[in-house]
Each structure stands twice: as structure tokens, then as C-alpha cells.
Design an enzyme around this catalytic site. Structure first.
Site, short mmCIF file in Angstrom:
data_model
loop_
_atom_site.label_atom_id
_atom_site.label_comp_id
_atom_site.label_asym_id
_atom_site.label_seq_id
_atom_site.Cartn_x
_atom_site.Cartn_y
_atom_site.Cartn_z
CG HIS A 157 -2.36 -0.95 1.37
ND1 HIS A 157 -2.14 -2.40 1.40
CD2 HIS A 157 -3.54 -0.23 0.70
CE1 HIS A 157 -3.40 -2.72 1.27
NE2 HIS A 157 -3.93 -1.84 0.74
CE LYS A 161 -3.83 -0.19 4.61
NZ LYS A 161 -4.55 -0.32 5.48
P1 NAD Z 1 -7.23 8.85 5.34
O1 NAD Z 1 -6.57 9.33 6.13
O2 NAD Z 1 -6.99 9.45 3.89
O3 NAD Z 1 -8.61 9.78 5.94
C1 NAD Z 1 -9.18 9.10 6.84
C2 NAD Z 1 -9.64 10.42 7.27
O4 NAD Z 1 -10.84 10.79 8.58
C3 NAD Z 1 -8.74 11.65 7.84
O5 NAD Z 1 -9.50 12.69 6.80
C4 NAD Z 1 -9.51 12.18 8.89
O6 NAD Z 1 -9.73 13.36 9.45
C5 NAD Z 1 -10.97 11.90 8.87
N1 NAD Z 1 -11.28 11.61 10.79
C6 NAD Z 1 -9.92 11.48 11.90
N2 NAD Z 1 -11.23 10.89 12.81
C7 NAD Z 1 -12.49 11.95 12.65
C8 NAD Z 1 -12.89 12.34 13.12
N3 NAD Z 1 -12.98 11.95 14.05
N4 NAD Z 1 -14.64 12.48 12.49
C9 NAD Z 1 -14.12 12.74 11.39
N5 NAD Z 1 -13.24 12.74 10.67
C10 NAD Z 1 -12.47 12.02 11.45
O7 NAD Z 1 -7.56 7.31 6.00
P2 NAD Z 1 -7.61 6.85 4.04
O8 NAD Z 1 -6.62 6.26 3.39
O9 NAD Z 1 -9.22 7.53 3.54
O10 NAD Z 1 -8.29 5.85 4.83
C11 NAD Z 1 -9.44 5.32 5.26
C12 NAD Z 1 -9.42 4.41 6.01
O11 NAD Z 1 -10.09 3.20 5.09
C13 NAD Z 1 -8.33 3.48 6.43
O12 NAD Z 1 -8.07 2.78 8.32
C14 NAD Z 1 -8.37 2.23 5.42
O13 NAD Z 1 -7.15 1.22 5.74
C15 NAD Z 1 -9.42 2.41 5.50
N6 NAD Z 1 -9.67 1.59 3.78
C16 NAD Z 1 -10.17 0.32 3.67
C17 NAD Z 1 -10.55 0.37 2.56
C18 NAD Z 1 -12.02 -0.63 2.19
O14 NAD Z 1 -12.23 -0.79 1.39
N7 NAD Z 1 -12.63 -2.00 3.25
C19 NAD Z 1 -10.40 0.47 1.36
C20 NAD Z 1 -9.57 1.77 1.08
C21 NAD Z 1 -8.89 1.93 2.41
#
Ligand code: NAD
Length: 270
Positions: A157, A161
Site C-alpha cells: 500500500h 497507510k
Molecule cells: P485518510 O487518512 O486519508 O482519511 C481518514 C480521514 O478521517 C481523515 O480526513 C481524518 O481527518 C478523518 N477523521 C479522523 N478522525 C475523525 C473524526 N473523529 N471525525 C471525523 N473525521 C475523522 O485515510 P484513508 O486512506 O482514506 O483510509 C481510511 C480508512 O479506510 C483506513 O483505515 C483504510 O485502511 C481504510 N480503507 C478501507 C477500504 C475498504 O474497502 N474497507 C479501502 C480503502 C481504505
């Protein structure tokens, strides 16, 4: 039926932006609110403009309570602590809660399960169709191949991450373990370093690579006597996960509270 009103939490994140675009483009759903963490520099900005989807008229706020009360579903790809808190709010509001966040502890999962008594929780380490089909293939292969075939899961990734192994790698590990009829947590080998001795028969090994902008690469290797089978998936963008999350929330509409996965949504669960 009226459009399903959705809240995107973590709206400025990599996945949050993909979700805002997906909701903007998909039929049957409407963006009702967009939430970011307290102190985020994007508070007060149009969620569509932040996501590159044009003006939506939905300004990003840090008030999930008010947003959930006026919505039918929540799309949540944030961080474990935030998702656990959102699960309690989603249970109060009795909405569909899509949880794509990864990296939960066992204690977090207990809390998400408790919330699913009142909310329709759909949680998956991967919301894409391809990986969920791959998981079925891995399960079948693991069922047929005996312990002479060592199972290793390799993932890569992007450099930002924060958890490892990826939620998808764990989902694939669960599929392999279930094919073998064993519990993953009793057979997983996540950390090899130094003089660790030979591989134990039946172990399911994990290796995590981090770098660049990779959206998600996963391979499950069955290394047997004199041959190797590799089942792989490459995600070329995040849209696949975001579109899957929208499909899941529509599937959850009108469904009773409970804890579901993407394989339930896709009809792949057995
Ligand atoms: P990222 O860091 O770009 O985004 C996370 C966002 O959440 C940030 O903008 C952050 O400010 C916000 N956030 C954190 N705490 C918060 C709160 N209390 N209230 C509101 N917003 C809050 O990360 P990302 O790359 O978008 O990934 C996010 C998650 O999704 C990770 O855990 C990743 O592993 C997961 N993911 C899952 C899949 C899936 O298909 N299940 C696919 C891609 C990513």
C-alpha cells in the site's frame, strides 16, 4: 422511493473524497452531510469542492450527532477510535453504518458488535467486488490444498497507510483459515525478524510493503512441494471501494439491525 440520505464521515480523507464523488454520481442516494474531525482545516468548505466533484451545497462540519439524526446511512472510512464513536451514534440514530475503517482491536470489535443491536452495521476490510470474489477463490484453494502448501499473504500500500497487515490481507487470511477449518488468530505469523526458526506447518504468513501511492496490491501464495499457486488482486483506484460502499448502504436500507459483511451484500456468504 426517495433518495437515501447519506453522511460521509472523514470527508476530506482519501476514501472520504472518493465516497463524496461516488454518492454525488450514484442514483438512489444523496449527500446529506459531510463530517471531519474537530480542528480540520476543511471545516466550512463545500464537500464536493474538496472532493473534486463540484459544488454540492453541503458544507463540512464537525457535528456528527446532528448529521446522523437527519440521515438514513453513514459511510465511514476513518480511524478505529472515530469509527467506534460513530457506531454508538449510528446505533442511537438507528441508521445503516458502513464501516470500511481497518486496524480495529478485539475490544473495538466488541463495541461495534454491541452497536449492531440497534444499527445495521456492514463492516468489511474491503468493499470491492474483486477482492470479495478473490476471498472465495482463496477459501476453495485452501480447502483443497493440504498442509504441504504453505500460505503466505503479501500486500503493498501507499506510504501513508497507518496499519498492517491491511484489512484486506486479514480478510484473505480469514478466508484461507476458514477453507482449512481453523481459526486465523491461532495460525497467523505476522512478524518474522532475526533467528525465528523454521516455518510451522499450517502457519498463515503475512508480509506488508509500504511505499508511493499504491491503492492496494494483494497476493495469496500457496507454496507447495515443487509448485506455487498465486492468487492476486490489484486495485487501480479507490472508486471501486467507494462504489461498493454505496452498493452496501443501499442493500442495508430497511434491513433489521445486525452485523453484516460485504460477502452478505454480494450474496457470497455461505
Ligand atoms: P485518510 O487518512 O486519508 O482519511 C481518514 C480521514 O478521517 C481523515 O480526513 C481524518 O481527518 C478523518 N477523521 C479522523 N478522525 C475523525 C473524526 N473523529 N471525525 C471525523 N473525521 C475523522 O485515510 P484513508 O486512506 O482514506 O483510509 C481510511 C480508512 O479506510 C483506513 O483505515 C483504510 O485502511 C481504510 N480503507 C478501507 C477500504 C475498504 O474497502 N474497507 C479501502 C480503502 C481504505
Amino acid at each position: 422511493m426517495s433518495d437515501m440520505r447519506l453522511v460521509v464521515v472523514g470527508a476530506a480523507g482519501r476514501m472520504g473524497q472518493a465516497l463524496v464523488r461516488a454518492v454525488h454520481n450514484a442514483p438512489g442516494v444523496a449527500l446529506a452531510a459531510a463530517i471531519e474531525r474537530e480542528g480540520s482545516p476543511v471545516l466550512g468548505q463545500d464537500a464536493g469542492l474538496v472532493a473534486g466533484a463540484g459544488i454540492t451545497g453541503i458544507m463540512i462540519t464537525d457535528d456528527p450527532l446532528t448529521a446522523f439524526a437527519q440521515a438514513d446511512g453513514v459511510l465511514d472510512f476513518t480511524i478505529p477510535a472515530a469509527s467506534v464513536a460513530f457506531a454508538a451514534l449510528a446505533a442511537q440514530a438507528r441508521v445503516v453504518h458502513i464501516i470500511g475503517t481497518t486496524g480495529f482491536s478485539a475490544d473495538d470489535f466488541t463495541k461495534l458488535n454491541a452497536a449492531s443491536r440497534h444499527a445495521t452495521v456492514i463492516q468489511s476490510g474491503n468493499f470491492g467486488l474483486g477482492v470479495n470474489v478473490l476471498a472465495q477463490l482463496v477459501k476453495q484453494a485452501a480447502k483443497v490444498l493440504d498442509l504441504d502448501y504453505d500460505i503466505e499473504i503479501v500486500e503493498m500500500h501507499h506510504r501513508m497507510k497507518i496499519d498492517a497487515p491491511s484489512g484486506t490481507a486479514l480478510l484473505l487470511g480469514e478466508a484461507a483459515a476458514s477453507g482449512r477449518g481453523v481459526a486465523l488468530n491461532e495460525h497467523m505469523d505476522k512478524a518474522r525478524d532475526g533467528h525465528h526458526g523454521a516455518r510451522q506447518p499450517g502457519d498463515i504468513g503475512f508480509a506488508s510493503l509500504r511505499g508511493g501511492t499504491v491503492a492496494g496490491e494483494h497476493s495469496v501464495i500457496f507454496a507447495g512441494p515443487g509448485e506455487r499457486i498465486t492468487l492476486s488482486h490489484s486495485a487501480e483506484s479507490r472508486d471501486n471501494f467507494a462504489n461498493g460502499a454505496v452498493k452496501a448502504v443501499l442493500w442495508g436500507r430497511g434491513r433489521k439491525p445486525g452485523y453484516f459483511s460485504m460477502s452478505d451484500v454480494l450474496g457470497l456468504a455461505d
